[in-house]
Design an enzyme around this catalytic site. Structure first.
Site, PDB file in Angstrom:
ATOM      1  N   MET A 172     -57.874 -30.936   3.722  1.00  0.00           N
ATOM      2  CA  MET A 172     -57.913 -32.105   2.655  1.00  0.00           C
ATOM      3  C   MET A 172     -56.429 -32.696   2.779  1.00  0.00           C
ATOM      4  SD  MET A 172     -58.668 -32.283  -1.461  1.00  0.00           S
ATOM      5  CE  MET A 172     -60.473 -31.845  -1.213  1.00  0.00           C
ATOM      6  N   GLY A 173     -55.439 -31.841   2.827  1.00  0.00           N
ATOM      7  CA  GLY A 173     -54.213 -32.384   2.817  1.00  0.00           C
ATOM      8  C   GLY A 173     -53.898 -32.989   4.150  1.00  0.00           C
TER       9      GLY A 173
ATOM     10  N   TRP B 229     -55.932 -34.748   5.709  1.00  0.00           N
ATOM     11  CA  TRP B 229     -56.837 -35.902   5.854  1.00  0.00           C
ATOM     12  C   TRP B 229     -55.975 -37.023   4.983  1.00  0.00           C
ATOM     13  CZ3 TRP B 229     -58.403 -38.274   0.924  1.00  0.00           C
ATOM     14  CH2 TRP B 229     -59.051 -39.202   1.072  1.00  0.00           C
ATOM     15  N   HIS B 230     -55.071 -36.570   4.076  1.00  0.00           N
ATOM     16  CA  HIS B 230     -54.221 -37.704   3.414  1.00  0.00           C
ATOM     17  C   HIS B 230     -53.055 -38.357   4.243  1.00  0.00           C
ATOM     18  CE1 HIS B 230     -56.205 -36.116  -0.381  1.00  0.00           C
ATOM     19  NE2 HIS B 230     -55.924 -37.362  -0.815  1.00  0.00           N
ATOM     20  N   GLY B 231     -52.787 -37.614   5.259  1.00  0.00           N
ATOM     21  CA  GLY B 231     -51.873 -37.864   6.147  1.00  0.00           C
ATOM     22  C   GLY B 231     -51.020 -36.644   6.837  1.00  0.00           C
TER      23      GLY B 231
END
Length: 420
Positions: free
Chosen positions: A332-333, A335-337
């Site tokens: 998930m981290g 995915w943010h960038g």
């Protein structure tokens, strides 16, 4: 076409009063039709296309072409896999289909890091649309989703209220809402909720968030950067101010999206449910950006646990869940960038959920032992509940400070605190 798009105003979703005025006016025929138990599918799609064009108008016109390319690409991938899935079910083709669906998103995430500029394939909302596509392919693999038509797929993909930033809906839930037009009584209740969500969204986004980002955060940020160092009191103040702004801005947007969806007769899921009242991190992720956290829970975490248990990667199921927590939140981290603070944010929450899970198991074991010797269980009352909320709130705020990227500026790129 390019000249036409460049001539259009650029209206970001729910960004200005003009956007709401024109949007609500265009929704009147849709509301009237639903009142009489009907849908206006062609008109609804035209409204969506018109406002998508405005979203990508002006200087953002290239995003419109990226969006069209993306839509064609995902249509080919999804329906190619659906056709294949009716005949066979090999793992390798499933993984290839998932990879092909993720490919545009992976390119726009990786390209800036490698080449130093944004990808031409990028457009507002690509992440949330990709989550929808990947979920559909996974549900086709599981046999839960069959006989999707191209028109219902496109309607789901370009549904206006949620196209840019969610909430992330599921195809089956959305399509069931669309096919089953609400009764007048149900629709009146939906309209009542829609008004409440729109008013609450306006309070969150246009009053509270606007006040924070315009008047409160800028001077605190400058003072924190001027103070410099590893940590200072102004940075602590910035942590709280930015954390609240993130919530009120995003929750306000989500309220708008849900309210407009309700007017269109679609019960889009709520995205936030008083997250700062969570008593532990697991409870927090059941309240914060719920459509995203539930998506990762259902399509990443649960599948990781199932796969590792099936292949007996770890003997202990608690170890399995801990590894799954860490991988899930780290992903998930990412995915943010592809910045260290996004990855650190994901790892932070992965470790936090592991500790949370350990404490729950430890508490059960202690209570079981106390029961065997005739003692009362550990205290579980309003005071311990309040303590849990207090601790969780501050753990979350620390994680949001990491997520904000402010520490990257303070520690590595702070020009204000450097000696002249």
């Amino acid at each position: 076409m390019s000249s036409f798009l460049r001539s259009l105003p650029n209206w970001q979703p729910y960004g200005t009063p003009n956007y709401f005025i024109f949007l609500l006016l265009t929704l009147i025929p849709i509301a009237i039709a639903i009142w009489f138990g009907k849908r206006l599918p062609i008109y609804e799609e035209l409204v969506s296309i018109a406002f998508i064009s405005l979203m990508f108008g002006g200087l953002h016109y290239l995003q419109f072409f990226a969006f069209i390319f993306y839509l064609v690409w995902q249509t080919i991938v999804v329906f190619a896999y659906q056709g294949y899935r009716k005949k066979a079910n090999h793992n390798w083709l499933f993984y290839i289909s998932i990879l092909l669906s993720l490919l545009p998103l992976l390119i726009i995430k990786i390209e800036p890091t490698i080449f130093g500029h944004n990808s031409l394939l990028g457009f507002l909302g690509i992440s949330y649309l990709t989550f929808r596509n990947v979920a559909m392919i996974m549900e086709m693999r599981d046999g839960e989703l069959k006989n999707v038509t191209i028109w219902s797929f496109l309607r789901f993909m370009i549904f206006l209220p949620t196209i840019s930033s969610g909430p992330i809906d599921r195809y089956r839930r959305f399509n069931e809402d669309y096919v089953n037009v609400p009764s007048r009584e149900d629709y009146l209740n939906m309209l009542e909720k829609a008004v409440w969500y729109l008013m609450l969204g306006a309070l969150y986004k246009f009053i509270i968030s606007h006040t924070l980002v315009t008047y409160i955060i800028p001077p605190i940020k400058l003072a924190a950067l001027a103070a410099g160092g590893v940590m200072n009191w102004h940075t602590i103040l910035y942590m709280y101010a930015w954390g609240f702004d993130l919530f009120f801005d995003f929750a306000g947007y989500s309220m708008f999206a849900v309210g407009i969806s309700y007017i269109m007769g679609i019960k889009t899921p709520i995205n936030f449910n008083k997250p700062f009242l969570a008593r532990d991190l697991k409870d927090f992720w059941n309240r914060w950006h719920m459509s995203l956290s539930f998506w990762f829970r259902d399509f990443v975490f649960m599948r990781l646990v199932y796969t590792m248990m099936k292949r007996k990667v770890f003997k202990n199921r608690n170890t399995t869940s801990s590894v799954a927590y860490l991988l899930n939140m780290t992903l998930m981290g990412f995915w943010h960038g592809l910045h260290w603070y996004y990855v650190a944010y994901g790892i932070f929450h992965g470790v936090g959920l592991i500790i949370n899970d350990w404490w729950i198991r430890k508490k059960k074991a202690v209570n079981k032992s106390r029961k065997l010797i005739g003692q009362q269980p550990l205290a579980d009352n309003k005071w311990t509940h309040g303590l849990g909320i207090f601790i969780t709130f501050h753990v979350v705020m620390i994680s949001l400070l990491i997520f904000s990227g402010f520490l990257d500026t303070l520690w590595f790129h702070n020009l204000l605190s450097q000696p002249k």
